[in-house]
Design a protein around this motif. Structure first.
Motif, PDB file in Angstrom:
ATOM      1  N   ARG A 178      35.702  11.814  84.098  1.00  0.00           N
ATOM      2  CA  ARG A 178      36.203  10.480  83.699  1.00  0.00           C
ATOM      3  C   ARG A 178      36.296  10.384  82.172  1.00  0.00           C
ATOM      4  N   GLU A 179      35.264  10.909  81.509  1.00  0.00           N
ATOM      5  CA  GLU A 179      35.261  10.880  80.034  1.00  0.00           C
ATOM      6  C   GLU A 179      36.413  11.741  79.496  1.00  0.00           C
ATOM      7  N   LEU A 180      36.618  12.912  80.114  1.00  0.00           N
ATOM      8  CA  LEU A 180      37.708  13.781  79.644  1.00  0.00           C
ATOM      9  C   LEU A 180      39.051  13.089  79.844  1.00  0.00           C
ATOM     10  N   GLU A 181      39.144  12.305  80.908  1.00  0.00           N
ATOM     11  CA  GLU A 181      40.387  11.567  81.162  1.00  0.00           C
ATOM     12  C   GLU A 181      40.615  10.515  80.071  1.00  0.00           C
ATOM     13  N   ILE A 182      39.543   9.778  79.740  1.00  0.00           N
ATOM     14  CA  ILE A 182      39.638   8.774  78.663  1.00  0.00           C
ATOM     15  C   ILE A 182      40.090   9.442  77.366  1.00  0.00           C
ATOM     16  N   LEU A 183      39.561  10.651  77.132  1.00  0.00           N
ATOM     17  CA  LEU A 183      39.867  11.354  75.877  1.00  0.00           C
ATOM     18  C   LEU A 183      41.190  12.118  75.950  1.00  0.00           C
ATOM     19  N   GLY A 184      41.793  12.170  77.113  1.00  0.00           N
ATOM     20  CA  GLY A 184      43.042  12.917  77.279  1.00  0.00           C
ATOM     21  C   GLY A 184      42.843  14.415  77.091  1.00  0.00           C
ATOM     22  N   ARG A 185      41.642  14.911  77.431  1.00  0.00           N
ATOM     23  CA  ARG A 185      41.321  16.319  77.168  1.00  0.00           C
ATOM     24  C   ARG A 185      41.499  17.172  78.423  1.00  0.00           C
ATOM     25  N   ASP A 186      42.397  18.160  78.297  1.00  0.00           N
ATOM     26  CA  ASP A 186      42.591  19.118  79.358  1.00  0.00           C
ATOM     27  C   ASP A 186      41.958  20.420  78.855  1.00  0.00           C
ATOM     28  N   LEU A 187      40.698  20.655  79.247  1.00  0.00           N
ATOM     29  CA  LEU A 187      39.970  21.821  78.708  1.00  0.00           C
ATOM     30  C   LEU A 187      40.621  23.127  79.159  1.00  0.00           C
ATOM     31  N   PRO A 188      40.764  24.102  78.248  1.00  0.00           N
ATOM     32  CA  PRO A 188      41.358  25.378  78.655  1.00  0.00           C
ATOM     33  C   PRO A 188      40.449  26.116  79.640  1.00  0.00           C
ATOM     34  N   ASP A 189      41.052  27.024  80.384  1.00  0.00           N
ATOM     35  CA  ASP A 189      40.289  27.822  81.343  1.00  0.00           C
ATOM     36  C   ASP A 189      39.415  28.809  80.564  1.00  0.00           C
ATOM     37  N   CYS A 190      38.124  28.789  80.834  1.00  0.00           N
ATOM     38  CA  CYS A 190      37.212  29.686  80.113  1.00  0.00           C
ATOM     39  C   CYS A 190      36.578  30.696  81.053  1.00  0.00           C
ATOM     40  N   SER A 191      37.165  30.882  82.249  1.00  0.00           N
ATOM     41  CA  SER A 191      36.458  31.686  83.248  1.00  0.00           C
ATOM     42  C   SER A 191      36.660  33.203  83.092  1.00  0.00           C
ATOM     43  N   ASP A 192      37.729  33.633  82.429  1.00  0.00           N
ATOM     44  CA  ASP A 192      37.926  35.081  82.235  1.00  0.00           C
ATOM     45  C   ASP A 192      36.976  35.601  81.153  1.00  0.00           C
ATOM     46  N   PRO A 193      36.733  36.941  81.141  1.00  0.00           N
ATOM     47  CA  PRO A 193      35.890  37.494  80.060  1.00  0.00           C
ATOM     48  C   PRO A 193      36.479  37.147  78.690  1.00  0.00           C
ATOM     49  N   PHE A 194      35.610  36.778  77.746  1.00  0.00           N
ATOM     50  CA  PHE A 194      36.092  36.435  76.400  1.00  0.00           C
ATOM     51  C   PHE A 194      36.476  37.723  75.663  1.00  0.00           C
ATOM     52  N   PRO A 195      37.682  37.777  75.083  1.00  0.00           N
ATOM     53  CA  PRO A 195      38.054  38.968  74.301  1.00  0.00           C
ATOM     54  C   PRO A 195      37.074  39.208  73.154  1.00  0.00           C
ATOM     55  N   ARG A 196      36.872  40.493  72.811  1.00  0.00           N
ATOM     56  CA  ARG A 196      35.995  40.856  71.694  1.00  0.00           C
ATOM     57  C   ARG A 196      36.783  41.715  70.733  1.00  0.00           C
ATOM     58  N   LEU A 197      36.983  41.264  69.507  1.00  0.00           N
ATOM     59  CA  LEU A 197      37.678  42.108  68.529  1.00  0.00           C
ATOM     60  C   LEU A 197      36.795  42.299  67.312  1.00  0.00           C
ATOM     61  N   THR A 198      36.917  43.448  66.693  1.00  0.00           N
ATOM     62  CA  THR A 198      36.083  43.696  65.518  1.00  0.00           C
ATOM     63  C   THR A 198      36.634  42.904  64.331  1.00  0.00           C
ATOM     64  N   HIS A 199      35.760  42.731  63.342  1.00  0.00           N
ATOM     65  CA  HIS A 199      36.172  42.052  62.107  1.00  0.00           C
ATOM     66  C   HIS A 199      37.373  42.753  61.485  1.00  0.00           C
ATOM     67  N   SER A 200      37.365  44.101  61.472  1.00  0.00           N
ATOM     68  CA  SER A 200      38.484  44.777  60.783  1.00  0.00           C
ATOM     69  C   SER A 200      39.788  44.585  61.561  1.00  0.00           C
ATOM     70  N   ARG A 201      39.698  44.488  62.885  1.00  0.00           N
ATOM     71  CA  ARG A 201      40.895  44.179  63.685  1.00  0.00           C
ATOM     72  C   ARG A 201      41.381  42.742  63.397  1.00  0.00           C
ATOM     73  N   ALA A 202      40.439  41.817  63.275  1.00  0.00           N
ATOM     74  CA  ALA A 202      40.810  40.427  62.978  1.00  0.00           C
ATOM     75  C   ALA A 202      41.509  40.341  61.620  1.00  0.00           C
ATOM     76  N   VAL A 203      40.974  41.106  60.651  1.00  0.00           N
ATOM     77  CA  VAL A 203      41.587  41.109  59.319  1.00  0.00           C
ATOM     78  C   VAL A 203      43.008  41.670  59.397  1.00  0.00           C
ATOM     79  N   SER A 204      43.197  42.772  60.154  1.00  0.00           N
ATOM     80  CA  SER A 204      44.580  43.304  60.199  1.00  0.00           C
ATOM     81  C   SER A 204      45.513  42.357  60.959  1.00  0.00           C
TER      82      SER A 204
END
Ligand code: ASP
Ligand code: MG
Length: 349
Positions: A178-204
């Protein structure tokens, strides 16, 4: 630049409004001068209810994973210096200069070494530079859930914080719809494994988008928002370079210059969720790291004494409660995630 559609509209609106700089901040100051008015809107009440539900989900998750909640120390002769240049608050403690905790990292190591798996719901104060008021995710006073376990690797800690966030999102979707509805928030799906990238990959990745980023430093705030906007689910940046983080993040003995640490980043432009690491815990190594980061070892008397006595290796993370609330509720700025917020450089009760 990422497609603007990947950035949540409220973050995009905040970025737009914050371009007005001091005009935006003056308006904010006017609004925050009446906290009783701010707090009684339907929107604010929904946000604070989501936060309460999230906090109890966090406790439920950590308790069921064998962590015990301890009361957080608030004052001490030293505090976490690894706070990206923010100032510390010093108080006169019976004639000794004491610090208000910027993070309870030193106490976490003591507690986890003695007790195994622990956490604090810990109020922290960091005098962030005034320009941090315009990032939408900095408060001078905030609360983090500060978690530490002995004998854990940073991979295990990443699994733990990933499980925690998935649990919180599932509980909030179920109990706060109900609160999410009031806020108009459609939370993204978080059920898949979270990607992991190294700092040097993020920089490139950032460089390939034409954004300035440095192999030797933390990801700059604006770069982090851009990266965050490229992802649809939370993701990790791992293996920061030595010198870019607190002295307590452990350098990988097999890969000198690389830290066994990570940040967890929210998608949709919301940016950093949590920071964590395996810790340096051996006296000589910590002493060298303290000196290399420009700290005065004299000030760390009790801590170095503890390390000289010997502690167990530990690892952990800290997740900011207001930033979590911002993400869960889809808020433009983190100040909306608490009563009487202290926005850097803004006068407010
Ligand atoms: N002490 C870190 C911080 O406050 C969190 C952690 O590494 O546990 O950012
Ligand atoms: Mg951090």
């Amino acid at each position: 630049m990422p497609e603007t559609s990947a950035i949540h509209p409220s973050v995009a609106r905040f970025v737009e409004a914050s371009r007005q700089g001091s005009r935006y901040l003056r308006e904010l100051e006017r609004k925050l001068s009446k906290p009783h008015v701010v707090a009684r809107s339907e929107r604010a009440r929904a946000v604070l209810r989501v936060q309460a539900i999230a906090l109890s989900a966090i406790r439920e998750f950590l308790d069921s994973h064998g962590f015990i909640e301890l009361l957080p120390p608030i004052l001490g002769p030293v505090t976490d210096p690894g706070i990206r240049g923010a100032g510390q608050v010093v108080v006169d403690y019976y004639g000794w200069p004491y610090r208000v905790m910027s993070s309870a990292i030193l106490y976490k190591q003591a507690a986890a070494s003695a007790l195994g798996r622990i956490y604090f719901v810990s109020p922290n104060v960091r005098l962030e530079p005034p320009e941090a008021a315009l990032t939408g995710r900095h408060l001078a006073e905030f609360v983090q859930v500060d978690v530490e376990g002995s004998g854990m690797s940073y991979e295990e800690v990443m699994d733990l914080v990933e499980g925690l966030l998935k649990h919180v999102v599932a509980v909030v979707k179920g109990e706060a719809y109900r609160e999410l509805e009031i806020l108009g928030r459609d939370l993204p799906d978080c059920s898949d494994p979270f990607p992991r990238l190294t700092h040097s990959r993020a920089v490139s990745m950032l460089r390939s988008l034409g954004v300035d980023a440095d192999e030797a430093s933390e990801i700059p705030w604006d770069g982090e928002v851009i990266l965050s906007g490229l992802f649809r689910s939370p993701f990790f940046i791992t293996d920061y370079p030595l010198g870019s983080r607190g002295f307590y993040d452990r350098e990988d003995p097999e890969r000198p210059g690389v830290l066994r640490d990570f940040d967890l980043i929210y998608p949709e432009g919301f940016g950093e969720a949590a920071s964590g690491a395996e810790r340096e815990y051996e006296y000589e190594r910590v002493l060298a790291r303290l000196k290399a980061s420009g700290e005065d070892p004299e000030e760390y008397g009790w801590y170095l004494g503890m390390l000289a006595d010997g502690i167990k290796p530990t690892a952990g993370f800290g997740i900011g409660v207001e930033r979590l609330t911002r993400f869960l509720c889809g808020l433009g700025s983190v100040w909306e995630a608490r009563l009487c917020p202290k926005v850097p450089g803004v006068y407010s009760p």
